[in-house]
Scaffold this motif. Structure first.
Motif: not given
Length: 307
Positions: A42-43, A191-194, A199-203
């Motif tokens: 998604v993100a 889309l911008g919000l998602l 990056v925060p989710a990955m980190l």
């Protein structure tokens, strides 16, 4: 130089949040899997649409890109040769290892480094596009094939990338950039919000894995980890410098941009791919950690020598 330190500090602190949450038992490895899946499906695709729609895709045809391509081919090629001949890795594991040794963090770290060290975020655009439009779709095709036991036909191998959410997001962004079209606000805003979540989710997911997964170097081959880290931190920027300076005659600020971009650490999304396909996730995790720490002195040295 302050921009380099700020970029690495920001990444380190967000990773530390994930590790702290895991240490306090607020989240577990299940949460890490969920965050990685959200980032993958998604993100990240949303981020690719927004990022590439604003990029100048014509820069991917720049002659200077040849040096970056050569650096990626050499670093990945050396790892692939060793993985098959020495460590006897499967296709999926070899793919993740090759990405760990050559796929740079051109997004969430490359953009601030390009902005503050090189003076223009556009310097990282060619590498970003090369990875998103060529390297990543190709790697995902091999990972998909490996997940299915390697029984895919060449036609399936070639067409499967266009069914991958990351590739579709990248292609959509490129179409918007080339045509000059703008998404309506009702579409662009969500889309911008998602995308901001990618990056925060990955980190955070990476920080959870650091705390709850096997300790550094305790799983897999230490020699393999040393190899991927050395290829990424030293071999790739050295090849980029040689090809750009000696073979192509690039000098000055353009040469600095090529070498600094090649010296960026392994991208966090490689860990997301490794987790998604359950292939060499510890190798990806450890390589990202070592190269993220090691890239600081390497980039500072490159900037001092070539800047």
């Amino acid at each position: 130089m302050q921009g380099v330190l700020n970029g690495f500090t920001t990444i380190g602190l967000v990773i530390a949040v994930g590790a702290l949450l895991a240490h306090l038992r607020i989240v577990d490895l299940g949460a890490q899997q969920v965050l990685s899946r959200i980032a993958f499906f998604v993100a990240s695709p949303a981020l690719m649409v927004i990022t590439l729609s604003r990029a100048d895709v014509h820069q991917v045809l720049s002659a200077n890109l040849g040096a970056s391509v050569a650096a990626v081919v050499v670093a990945a090629g050396i790892y692939i040769a060793l993985a098959r001949a020495v460590w006897h890795r499967r296709m999926g594991e070899t793919t993740i290892g090759a990405l760990s040794a050559s796929y740079v963090n051109a997004g969430n770290l490359g953009i601030p480094v390009a902005s503050y060290v090189l003076g223009d975020a556009a310097f990282v655009a060619p590498t970003l596009l090369l990875q998103l439009l060529v390297l990543q779709p190709l790697a995902l095709a091999f990972l998909d094939a490996d997940a299915r036991g390697g029984r895919s036909s060449w036609w399936q191998l070639l067409t499967r990338p266009v069914r991958n959410p990351l590739t579709l997001g990248s292609l959509a962004g490129v179409v918007l950039s080339i045509t000059g079209w703008s998404l309506p606000t009702v579409v662009a805003a969500p889309l911008g919000l998602l995308g901001d979540m990618a990056v925060p989710a990955m980190l955070v997911a990476y920080g959870i894995a650091l705390r709850l997964g096997p300790g550094l170097g305790r799983a897999g081959s230490v020699a393999e980890l040393v190899t991927t880290s050395t290829l990424k931190l030293l071999v790739q920027p050295a090849v980029a410098w040689f090809v750009a300076s000696v073979l192509l005659g690039v000098d000055g600020h353009a040469l600095l941009a090529i070498v600094v971009t090649s010296a960026l650490p392994t991208a966090q999304n490689i860990f997301v791919h490794a987790t998604r396909y359950d292939r060499a996730s510890v190798l990806a995790r450890d390589t990202i950690l070592i190269t993220t720490i090691g890239a600081v002195p390497v980039i500072l040295l490159v900037a001092a020598l070539l800047g």
